[in-house]
Design an enzyme around this catalytic site. Structure first.
Site, PDB file in Angstrom:
ATOM      1  N   SER A  77      44.503  36.392  44.831  1.00 46.99           N
ATOM      2  CA  SER A  77      45.416  35.593  44.007  1.00 46.99           C
ATOM      3  C   SER A  77      45.911  34.363  44.760  1.00 46.99           C
ATOM      4  O   SER A  77      45.835  34.299  45.991  1.00 46.99           O
ATOM      5  CB  SER A  77      46.624  36.431  43.600  1.00 46.99           C
ATOM      6  OG  SER A  77      46.195  37.597  42.942  1.00 46.99           O
TER       7      SER A  77
HETATM    8  C1  LIG Z   1      43.908  39.673  41.257  1.00 44.28           C
HETATM    9  S1  LIG Z   1      42.916  40.915  41.980  1.00 44.28           S
HETATM   10  C2  LIG Z   1      43.938  41.573  43.249  1.00 44.28           C
HETATM   11  C3  LIG Z   1      44.424  40.565  44.219  1.00 44.28           C
HETATM   12  C4  LIG Z   1      44.913  41.107  45.514  1.00 44.28           C
HETATM   13  N1  LIG Z   1      46.098  41.926  45.378  1.00 44.28           N
HETATM   14  C5  LIG Z   1      45.143  40.019  46.534  1.00 44.28           C
HETATM   15  O1  LIG Z   1      45.280  40.355  47.704  1.00 44.28           O
HETATM   16  O2  LIG Z   1      45.183  38.843  46.174  1.00 44.28           O
HETATM   17  C6  LIG Z   1      42.962  42.193  40.762  1.00 44.28           C
HETATM   18  C7  LIG Z   1      42.183  43.418  41.145  1.00 44.28           C
HETATM   19  O3  LIG Z   1      42.573  44.456  40.274  1.00 44.28           O
HETATM   20  C8  LIG Z   1      41.489  45.335  40.140  1.00 44.28           C
HETATM   21  N2  LIG Z   1      41.699  46.216  38.997  1.00 44.28           N
HETATM   22  C9  LIG Z   1      41.469  45.988  37.689  1.00 44.28           C
HETATM   23  N3  LIG Z   1      41.790  47.072  36.963  1.00 44.28           N
HETATM   24  C10 LIG Z   1      42.235  47.994  37.822  1.00 44.28           C
HETATM   25  C11 LIG Z   1      42.694  49.324  37.682  1.00 44.28           C
HETATM   26  N4  LIG Z   1      42.771  49.918  36.493  1.00 44.28           N
HETATM   27  N5  LIG Z   1      43.061  49.994  38.807  1.00 44.28           N
HETATM   28  C12 LIG Z   1      42.983  49.415  40.028  1.00 44.28           C
HETATM   29  N6  LIG Z   1      42.545  48.170  40.217  1.00 44.28           N
HETATM   30  C13 LIG Z   1      42.183  47.458  39.134  1.00 44.28           C
HETATM   31  C14 LIG Z   1      40.283  44.405  40.030  1.00 44.28           C
HETATM   32  O4  LIG Z   1      39.086  45.071  40.382  1.00 44.28           O
HETATM   33  C15 LIG Z   1      40.676  43.301  40.998  1.00 44.28           C
HETATM   34  O5  LIG Z   1      40.040  43.450  42.234  1.00 44.28           O
END
Ligand SMILES: C[S@@+](CC[C@H](N)C(=O)[O-])C[C@H]1O[C@@H](n2cnc3c(N)ncnc32)[C@H](O)[C@@H]1O
Length: 409
Positions: A77
């Site tokens: 992000s």
């Molecule tokens: C915006 S990214 C995370 C960014 C991260 N926290 C960072 O360090 O910037 C969102 C993540 O959420 C994950 N995601 C989507 N649905 C999810 C779920 N039900 N459970 C866990 N992770 C999920 C996606 O695979 C993705 O990698």
């Protein structure tokens, strides 16, 4: 031979200092603790696919995966939103924190905030994201963060309870596991979508429900897995390049045929007299409209549809819209001076009741200006099945597990 970037005077440390200055100016970094975390963690290690300067650009999210429809599903992000959410979370040394959605970098920031006596667990539904986060965390010296493959819907029972749960993926609901796994006095920070609008909401337990302490405007990739819930799109105009549609949420239904016919009719314009500065945010107005308008949607249109006069305003994200059966009105801004430094809000109405819906929307805008312009909404999250008389006054939005309310004290 040195790379071009290695030759520039902007080392990673200098770029990090510059990032901190910008995050302070943007109001995203507010405390010494978050500033120190941003200073400590080498963000570029987590985004090797972009240049050093891009790695340290405050608004730059780095997309790491798209789905088959081209929708972004994984990213590291933007630093601005990460800092904002960490400030919302108020993480202190020694805390146990769960991060849902792993990019590695944010978990490293959290590891800095909780220190050696705290514990950070980060889960992701995507094995590639888990691998990437583990690898980069180890490389950057944060191998102590637990990174696990799991669907966030169930939280992470093994390392629970958590003082903080930070959700870094767009959520439509609050699953019971998050509340069950929250320690006494704990806080959930979650980008929660209600009526098509996403706000990062900091929620705390109060009796049998959750109540917001603060919220911030944000955008996130959508949740996958059990909690996946996308918005619906009702197409109003489908000429290639000139598409116009209404985004709907929370199971809302509309008279699609009637509204398609309405769009083909010439609009009625009504202006409110309510003005706003060119640099002034107005996400508060949208949240107010989402609260006040019974049938609420967001009108999405391409710039070409606007240029061809099919609609008066274009936005892929959508523009707040009031629907009444086979008529609708959407909000519109017009400059009030040639310098375009101030704008007036108005409404464009379509359909048999075009005048009435445009008048109603303008009345809601005036009401916001009179009563709520400097106010803040309160979100509450009650378990599904809570009776109406137990809920605060305001808009009630029914989700799968919960009843979310938005009130304006
Ligand atoms: C915006 S990214 C995370 C960014 C991260 N926290 C960072 O360090 O910037 C969102 C993540 O959420 C994950 N995601 C989507 N649905 C999810 C779920 N039900 N459970 C866990 N992770 C999920 C996606 O695979 C993705 O990698």
């Amino acid at each position: 031979m040195k790379s071009e970037e290695a030759e520039t005077p902007s080392s990673a440390e200098q770029l990090r200092e510059a990032l901190i200055v910008q995050l302070r100016e943007l109001g995203a970094v507010r405390t010494e603790a978050v500033e120190a975390a941003v200073r400590a963690v080498p963000r570029h290690v987590f985004v090797p696919q972009v240049s050093l300067s891009e790695a340290y650009a405050p608004e730059r999210a780095v997309i790491t995966k798209k789905d088959e429809d081209g929708v972004d599903v994984s990213s590291v992000s933007a630093a601005r939103i990460q800092a904002l959410m960490l400030e919302q979370a108020e993480i202190r040394p020694g805390m146990r924190v769960l991060e849902i959605g792993s990019g590695g970098y944010n978990a490293a920031l959290i590891a800095e905030l909780v220190g050696g006596k705290g514990e950070v667990t980060s889960i992701d539904i995507d094995p590639d994201a888990v691998d990437r986060a583990r690898r980069f965390l180890a490389e950057a010296g944060y191998g102590r963060v637990n990174v696990l493959l799991a669907d966030g819907e169930e939280g992470e029972p093994v390392h629970a309870p958590f003082d903080r749960i930070i959700v870094t993926v767009g959520a439509w609901d609050i699953p019971p596991a998050w509340v069950d796994q929250l320690a006494e006095g704990g806080r959930i920070v979650v980008p929660l979508r209600v009526r098509c609008l996403t706000r990062s909401v900091a929620l705390e337990r109060e009796g049998g429900h959750l109540v917001s302490r603060n919220y911030e405007l944000c955008g996130f990739v959508p949740m996958q897995g059990v909690g996946e819930r996308r918005m619906q799109l009702v197409v109003l105009h489908d000429e290639p390049g000139d598409e116009v549609g209404l985004k709907l949420d929370d199971g809302d239904r509309v008279d699609a045929e009637g509204l398609r016919t309405a769009l083909a009719q010439p609009p009625v314009e009504v202006w409110s007299g309510v003005t706003i500065g060119g640099m002034e945010p107005f996400d508060g107005l949208d949240l107010w409209l989402a609260t006040a308008v019974p049938d609420f949607a967001r009108l999405a249109a391409t710039p070409s549809a606007r240029d061809r006069g099919i609609v008066a305003a274009a936005s892929p994200m959508g523009i707040s819209t009031l629907i009444d059966k086979d008529s609708f009105a959407y909000r519109k801004l017009r400059p009030t001076s040639p310098e375009r430094t101030t704008f007036e809000f108005g409404a464009f109405g379509h359909g048999p009741d075009a005048q009435a819906v445009a008048d109603q929307l303008v009345e809601h805008i005036r009401n916001w200006d009179r009563e709520h312009r400097s106010g803040r909404a309160v979100f509450m999250v009650h378990p599904a099945g809570t009776s109406d008389d137990q809920l605060p006054a305001g808009r009630v939005v029914d989700k799968r597990h919960t009843r979310v309310t938005i009130s304006w004290p």
